[in-house]
Scaffold this active site. Structure first.
Site, PDB file in Angstrom:
ATOM      1  N   ASN A   1      10.594  27.455 -36.867  1.00  7.36           N
ATOM      2  CA  ASN A   1      11.634  27.018 -35.942  1.00  7.36           C
ATOM      3  C   ASN A   1      12.306  28.221 -35.288  1.00  7.36           C
ATOM      4  O   ASN A   1      12.817  29.108 -35.980  1.00  7.36           O
ATOM      5  CB  ASN A   1      12.683  26.187 -36.694  1.00  7.36           C
ATOM      6  CG  ASN A   1      13.569  25.388 -35.770  1.00  7.36           C
ATOM      7  OD1 ASN A   1      13.284  25.237 -34.594  1.00  7.36           O
ATOM      8  ND2 ASN A   1      14.654  24.856 -36.315  1.00  7.36           N
TER       9      ASN A   1
ATOM     10  N   GLU B   1      17.635  29.270 -44.097  1.00  7.69           N
ATOM     11  CA  GLU B   1      17.809  29.591 -42.684  1.00  7.69           C
ATOM     12  C   GLU B   1      18.694  30.819 -42.537  1.00  7.69           C
ATOM     13  O   GLU B   1      19.107  31.440 -43.506  1.00  7.69           O
ATOM     14  CB  GLU B   1      18.411  28.407 -41.931  1.00  7.69           C
ATOM     15  CG  GLU B   1      19.740  27.933 -42.466  1.00  7.69           C
ATOM     16  CD  GLU B   1      20.118  26.574 -41.917  1.00  7.69           C
ATOM     17  OE1 GLU B   1      19.297  25.937 -41.261  1.00  7.69           O
ATOM     18  OE2 GLU B   1      21.261  26.151 -42.152  1.00  7.69           O
TER      19      GLU B   1
ATOM     20  N   HIS C   1      25.757  31.010 -43.492  1.00  5.40           N
ATOM     21  CA  HIS C   1      25.357  31.563 -42.200  1.00  5.40           C
ATOM     22  C   HIS C   1      26.154  32.840 -41.930  1.00  5.40           C
ATOM     23  O   HIS C   1      27.005  32.913 -41.056  1.00  5.40           O
ATOM     24  CB  HIS C   1      25.537  30.564 -41.067  1.00  5.40           C
ATOM     25  CG  HIS C   1      24.645  30.894 -39.904  1.00  5.40           C
ATOM     26  ND1 HIS C   1      23.652  30.053 -39.482  1.00  5.40           N
ATOM     27  CD2 HIS C   1      24.574  31.996 -39.114  1.00  5.40           C
ATOM     28  CE1 HIS C   1      23.015  30.611 -38.464  1.00  5.40           C
ATOM     29  NE2 HIS C   1      23.560  31.800 -38.227  1.00  5.40           N
TER      30      HIS C   1
ATOM     31  N   ASP D   1      28.572  29.788 -37.646  1.00  3.73           N
ATOM     32  CA  ASP D   1      27.521  30.796 -37.462  1.00  3.73           C
ATOM     33  C   ASP D   1      28.047  32.043 -36.754  1.00  3.73           C
ATOM     34  O   ASP D   1      27.516  32.481 -35.734  1.00  3.73           O
ATOM     35  CB  ASP D   1      26.352  30.212 -36.666  1.00  3.73           C
ATOM     36  CG  ASP D   1      25.940  28.824 -37.135  1.00  3.73           C
ATOM     37  OD1 ASP D   1      26.079  28.548 -38.333  1.00  3.73           O
ATOM     38  OD2 ASP D   1      25.478  28.029 -36.295  1.00  3.73           O
TER      39      ASP D   1
END
Length: 331
Positions: free
Chosen positions: A150, A216, A286, A33
């Site tokens: 989230n 995400e 990511h 990430d």
């Protein structure tokens, strides 16, 4: 958070936990990430790790491991995750009015027991007398069985009017965007929230379940009169079963609607593929996106099949075709 498989993540970061004695070439730099920024000719990279892992480089090719941002966990984290072990996820770095703002994620595995915090610093150079991280605590918090979203994977962006917005999220009911206060330390009042991307979630799942709508890591990048929303689809952190990939949509307004190349809304599951894995790379994703020295770059991690899925730092230059981002495929 469903993408986090505890044993695999720990294994990945054992490799990165020993400080390098000399710079590591990019293909030996293990990160998860990653986000990046430049200060005075040096690139600084922050990523998931114990206390937030950090690296520096002068050429984006060779990276030196630095001390983590937090040698001890922020004092508030146990209120979100009991007995938190200081393994902090998915940071985001921004420079604004003389200060660096580092957003970061605190969460339990496979739960939306999560919060986004923020720390500030006047410089990223650890040798400077002004170098000191100051933590400001929670910005946004999600609570199981209260929120169907989230609070992880933050990314800050300023719209064309200079208004700050924070995108974030994973799984559950999609990726969110919220207006921030002018000091960047809290949500603006009155609150203004949007859902900017979703995928179909099975109706019968309980609210506490992360679900099967696998998306995400939003990152919004301004270019060519558009806001480009990059995000990751499918599954990371699963070794040879990782299916991570990056898709994109674009919008004329930061709040959306974001549409893919075919005109499908990301709110309805749309997304144009930017890059995916292959037999040599189990999955890639990511990402963060920047302009350095007149060139645009996508920064992300890739799971190396030759090294049992170790997450390798990958940086690719972005080319634009009809105002859509393209990068060379993984080799």
């Amino acid at each position: 958070m469903s993408k986090r498989v505890y044993i695999f993540v720990c294994l990945c970061f054992i490799v990165g936990s020993v400080f390098a004695q000399k710079p590591l070439p990019i293909n030996d730099t293990f990160v998860h990430d990653p986000v990046m920024i430049e200060e005075d000719g040096t690139y600084y990279l922050f990523c998931t790790g114990h206390g937030i892992s950090a690296f520096s480089s002068t050429d984006m090719e060779n990276w030196t491991k630095l001390e983590p941002v937090f040698k001890t966990k922020p004092s508030w984290t146990d209120t979100v995750v009991p007995n938190f072990e200081n393994h902090i996820w998915a940071p985001d770095i921004t420079y604004y009015k003389g200060t660096y703002y580092l957003y970061y994620s605190v969460s339990a595995f496979a739960k939306n027991t999560s919060a986004i915090g923020v720390a500030t610093n006047k410089t990223l150079n650890p040798n400077s007398k002004n170098f000191k991280w100051v933590d400001h605590g929670i910005v946004i918090q999600s609570v199981p069985n209260r929120d169907l979203w989230n609070a992880i994977d933050p990314n800050l962006v300023f719209d064309d009017k200079g208004t700050p917005w924070l995108s974030f999220g994973s799984f559950w009911n999609g990726l969110k965007l919220v207006k921030m206060a002018d000091d960047l330390l809290a949500v603006a009042s009155p609150e203004e929230w949007y859902t900017i991307a979703r995928r179909e979630r099975s109706f019968e799942l309980a609210d506490a379940n992360p679900g099967d709508a696998a998306l995400e890591a939003p990152f919004i990048f301004k270019k060519n009169g558009y806001y480009y929303l990059f995000l990751s689809w499918d599954l990371c952190c699963r070794g040879e079963n990782s299916t991570y990939k990056v898709v994109v949509g674009r919008a004329k307004e930061v709040t959306g609607p974001y549409l893919d190349k075919e005109g499908k809304s990301l709110f309805q599951g749309g997304g144009t593929l930017v890059i995916e894995g292959n037999k040599n790379w189990y999955g890639v994703g990511h990402n963060s996106t920047y302009t350095f020295n007149g060139k645009d770059y996508m920064v992300f991690h890739s799971y190396d099949a030759k090294r049992k899925g170790a997450p390798v730092l990958t940086i690719k230059e972005i080319k634009w075709e009809n105002n859509w981002p393209t990068v060379t495929p993984m080799e």
